[in-house]
Design a protein around this motif. Structure first.
Motif, PDB file in Angstrom:
ATOM      1  N   ALA A 264       0.847  -1.189   0.000  1.00  0.00           N
ATOM      2  CA  ALA A 264       0.000   0.000   0.000  1.00  0.00           C
ATOM      3  C   ALA A 264       0.883   1.240   0.000  1.00  0.00           C
ATOM      4  N   VAL A 265       0.422   2.290  -0.662  1.00  0.00           N
ATOM      5  CA  VAL A 265       1.143   3.568  -0.648  1.00  0.00           C
ATOM      6  C   VAL A 265       0.152   4.674  -0.305  1.00  0.00           C
ATOM      7  N   TYR A 315      -4.090  -7.529   6.385  1.00  0.00           N
ATOM      8  CA  TYR A 315      -5.017  -6.426   6.642  1.00  0.00           C
ATOM      9  C   TYR A 315      -4.257  -5.108   6.632  1.00  0.00           C
ATOM     10  N   LEU A 316      -5.014  -4.016   6.588  1.00  0.00           N
ATOM     11  CA  LEU A 316      -4.412  -2.687   6.503  1.00  0.00           C
ATOM     12  C   LEU A 316      -5.104  -1.747   7.485  1.00  0.00           C
ATOM     13  N   TYR A 329      -9.134   3.516  10.616  1.00  0.00           N
ATOM     14  CA  TYR A 329      -9.947   2.636   9.782  1.00  0.00           C
ATOM     15  C   TYR A 329      -9.171   1.343   9.535  1.00  0.00           C
ATOM     16  N   SER A 330      -9.894   0.258   9.340  1.00  0.00           N
ATOM     17  CA  SER A 330      -9.245  -1.029   9.046  1.00  0.00           C
ATOM     18  C   SER A 330      -9.989  -1.731   7.921  1.00  0.00           C
ATOM     19  N   VAL A 331      -9.262  -2.569   7.186  1.00  0.00           N
ATOM     20  CA  VAL A 331      -9.838  -3.315   6.074  1.00  0.00           C
ATOM     21  C   VAL A 331      -9.018  -4.586   5.875  1.00  0.00           C
ATOM     22  N   VAL A 366      -0.341   4.497  14.581  1.00  0.00           N
ATOM     23  CA  VAL A 366      -0.883   3.145  14.465  1.00  0.00           C
ATOM     24  C   VAL A 366       0.228   2.180  14.084  1.00  0.00           C
ATOM     25  N   ALA A 367       0.076   0.918  14.494  1.00  0.00           N
ATOM     26  CA  ALA A 367       1.030  -0.131  14.139  1.00  0.00           C
ATOM     27  C   ALA A 367       0.253  -1.408  13.867  1.00  0.00           C
ATOM     28  N   ALA A 368       0.603  -2.088  12.785  1.00  0.00           N
ATOM     29  CA  ALA A 368      -0.076  -3.323  12.401  1.00  0.00           C
ATOM     30  C   ALA A 368       0.919  -4.475  12.442  1.00  0.00           C
TER      31      ALA A 368
END
Length: 548
Positions: A264-265, A315-316, A329-331, A366-368
Motif C-alpha cells: 500500500a502507498v 489487513y491494513l 480505519y481497518s480493512v 498506528v502499528a499493524a
C-alpha cells in the motif's frame, strides 16, 4: 495624544474572534471607508501612518483593558511578523490562518505543490490552513518523514540517514538489498544507484523493498509477486536495483507499507492506493494477485485524508485526519479480531474503529503486527487488540481482543512510539525508555537480565521467570539492556513476518543504531560466529544515521 488623560473608555478584547484581517482593520474605522491598509509613506485621506504616530499604538496597549491571553497572542503575532513574508498577503485570512499557511510553506511535501494543488488539499482537509498544518504535522509525527529511520525487514534491513542516504544489509536472495546482485551483505552497504536521490521513507517485506523520495517517487526492488514464503516459489522476475514504479508516476507518494499479500502507498493528499490482493474485493477493488497496478482504496477514505498506513499479514490500518478528530480505519482479514470492530469478520471496505471514541482517545500513531494491532493516543495511552498469543497485547494473558483495549500496565508511561511484529510489541516512552512484550523467540525482545515474574509492568515468563531470554512476556517490561546504553531511543523497528525469526532495531536521538535478535543472514549488520544465529544484547550497527 496622552493615554493617561484620554477620555476614551476602556474596551475588553478578551477572546477576540478569529476573523479575517480585513474585517479587523476596517471594523473600527468604517466611517473612513478605507480601501487599503497604510502604515508608511504618503497617506490618503482618512488614513494615518502608524510609523509616525507610535502614541496611537501606545494608547491601544495601555488604555484598553487587554486580557493576558490577548497580550500573549499579540506577542506571538509580533514574533510571526518579525520575519519577512514569503508570500503575498491575503486580507481575507485571519492572523491564525496566515500563520498556519506560513508554517505549511516550510513543510517539504507542501513546498512543490502548485497553488491549485494547495487549494485542493485545503478543501480535502476541511477548508482551513490550520487543518492542513495539522494534517502535515500528524504525518511527520507518526512516520519520521525526512528523519533518520531503520527498518527490520524479514531477513534484511534498511537504514535511512537524516540526509536521505540509504544502506541495506542481510538476506538478498531476491535482490531486496538493491545492490544489483543477489549476494548477502553482513555489513551496511550504501545503495549507490540512488546517489543524488533523497529518500525520506522505507518499507520492507518478504523479499522486497520500497523506498520513497522527497520528490514523491517510489522505487521498488526484489520480488515482483505477493503471497509467497521467502523460500517458496519465486515470482516471474527479480529486480536487483531500485526501479522507479512507473504506475505511480501521477501520484506524489509519501509513505509505503508492505503486507504479505499486498503493498500500500499513501499520497501527499492523503489517498491510499494498494497493489494486489483485490480478490473478492478484500481491499476495496476486484483484481487478481498478479495485478501490479495501484488501485485507489474505495469507501469512506475516498473523501477523508489519511496521514499514516500500516500493513499486517493480511489487513491494513489507516490513521485518518478528520476536521474534528483523528480516527483509525481497518480493512482486510478479520480473524482474531484484529480489525478492531468487535467481531472476526472480514471487511471489504475500510471501516471506522468506533472504540477510540468510547475510550476518549485521539489516535496519534498506528502499528499493524502480523496478527495484532496497536495505537498510541495523543495523551500517551497505548491500546492493543487482535490475536493475544504469547502475550503480545500486554494485558497479562494470551486472550484475543476484538476491540482496542488500553494496556493498563503502561498507565504510568506516556508513550510516543509503538512497533509491532509477529506476536511482539515494543513501546517507546516520552523519556526514551523502551518496553516490550510478547513472543521471546530469537531474543528479539531484548530481555536477558534475569528479571522474574512481577506486577506493575513486570514480566510473566513461560519459564517461571528464570531469566530465559527466549521467554514470552505477557505484560510490558522495560528493556533494561537498552536503558543501560544511556541513550534516548526515538524509534523501534522489528521484523513483521511469519517466515523469519525476528530481529530488532533501536534508533537513538544521537543517530546511533543498535540491533539484537536473529542475525544468521547478516541482518544485524555484522557476521556472527559460526555457532551463533542470534544476539541477545543490543550492539551498535556500523552506520551513523545522523550523517549523510
Amino acid at each position: 495624544m496622552d493615554p493617561s488623560t484620554s477620555a476614551t473608555p476602556a474596551i475588553t478584547f478578551c477572546n477576540i474572534p478569529d476573523q479575517p484581517i480585513a474585517a479587523l482593520v476596517t471594523s473600527g474605522l468604517a466611517a473612513f471607508h478605507r480601501q487599503t491598509r497604510h502604515c508608511f509613506g504618503d497617506e490618503n485621506p482618512g488614513e494615518f501612518p502608524l510609523s509616525t504616530n507610535p502614541t496611537i499604538v501606545l494608547h491601544v496597549l495601555t488604555g484598553c483593558d487587554f486580557d493576558p491571553r490577548d497580550l500573549a497572542r499579540l506577542e506571538a503575532t509580533c514574533s510571526f511578523f518579525r520575519e519577512p513574508a514569503e508570500f503575498e498577503p491575503d486580507p481575507n485570512l485571519s492572523l491564525g490562518e496566515l500563520a498556519a499557511l506560513d508554517m505549511c510553506q516550510k513543510r517539504a511535501i507542501f513546498k512543490p505543490m502548485t497553488a491549485e494543488e494547495r487549494q485542493k488539499l485545503k478543501q480535502i482537509c476541511g477548508g482551513s490552513w490550520k487543518l492542513v498544518l495539522r494534517f502535515l504535522l500528524a504525518g511527520e509525527l507518526c512516520t519520521r518523514r525526512e528523519k533518520s529511520q531503520a527498518i527490520a525487514g524479514p531477513g534484511h534491513s534498511i537504514a535511512v540517514t537524516s540526509k536521505g542516504a540509504v544502506y541495506s544489509f542481510g538476506s538478498n536472495s531476491s535482490g531486496q538489498l538493491g545492490h544489483g546482485n543477489t549476494e548477502e551483505e553482513y555489513r551496511p552497504q550504501p545503495i549507490r544507484s540512488l546517489h543524488g536521490i533523497r529518500i525520506i521513507q522505507a518499507a520492507a517485506g518478504a523479499g522486497r523493498t520500497m523506498l520513497i523520495s522527497d520528490a514523491g517517487k517510489a522505487y521498488a526492488f526484489g520480488k515482483d509477486s505477493f503471497g509467497e514464503a521467502e523460500y517458496g516459489v519465486q515470482g516471474n522476475k527479480l529486480v536487483t536495483s531500485p526501479q522507479l514504479v512507473e504506475s505511480l508516476r501521477d501520484v506524489f507518494v509519501v509513505q509505503a507499507a508492505i503486507g504479505n499479500f499486498f503493498t500500500a502507498v499513501l499520497s501527499r493528499e492523503g489517498r491510499v492506493y494498494t497493489f494486489s490482493w483485490g480478490n473478492e474485493t478484500k481491499l476495496g477493488h476486484q483484481t487478481e494477485l498478479t495485478d501490479l497496478e495501484p488501485r485507489p482504496l474505495l469507501g469512506e477514505l475516498e473523501t477523508i485524508p489519511v496521514v499514516q498506513i500500516a500493513a499486517g499479514y493480511c489487513y491494513l490500518l489507516a490513521l485518518a485526519c478528520q476536521p474534528d478528530r483523528m480516527s483509525v480505519y481497518s480493512v482486510g482479514c478479520g480473524l482474531g479480531g484484529k480489525l478492531g470492530h468487535g467481531s472476526r469478520t472480514d471487511e471489504k471496505l475500510p471501516r471506522l474503529i468506533q472504540q477510540f471514541q468510547t475510550l476518549n482517545i485521539q489516535p496519534a500513531v498506528v502499528a499493524a503486527g502480523a496478527w495484532h494491532a496497536a495505537v498510541v493516543g495523543k495523551d500517551g495511552r497505548v491500546c492493543t487488540w487482535g490475536w493475544g498469543r504469547y502475550g503480545c497485547l500486554g494485558h497479562g494473558n494470551e486472550e484475543c481482543e476484538s476491540v482496542p483495549k488500553v494496556v493498563e500496565a503502561l498507565s504510568n508511561v506516556k508513550a510516543v512510539h509503538i512497533a509491532t511484529g509477529d506476536y511482539t510489541t515494543f513501546v517507546v516512552s516520552e523519556e526514551g525508555d523502551v518496553y516490550s512484550f510478547g513472543c521471546g523467540e530469537s531474543s528479539s525482545l531484548g530481555h536477558n537480565n534475569g528479571v522474574g515474574v512481577g506486577g506493575g509492568g513486570g514480566a510473566a515468563a513461560a519459564d517461571g521467570g528464570q531469566g530465559n531470554r527466549h521467554a514470552n512476556v505477557l505484560s510490558p517490561q522495560m528493556v533494561a539492556s537498552l536503558k543501560e546504553l544511556k541513550e534516548k531511543v526515538v524509534q523501534i523497528s522489528l521484523t513483521n513476518s511469519i517466515y523469519w525469526n525476528a530481529h530488532t532495531f533501536a534508533l537513538t536521538e544521537s543517530g546511533k543504531l543498535y540491533a539484537f535478535g536473529a542475525g544468521d543472514k547478516g541482518q544485524l549488520g555484522v557476521e556472527l560466529a559460526a555457532n551463533q544465529t542470534e544476539r541477545p544484547s543490543p550492539e551498535v550497527v556500523g552506520v551513523d544515521l545522523s550523517l549523510s
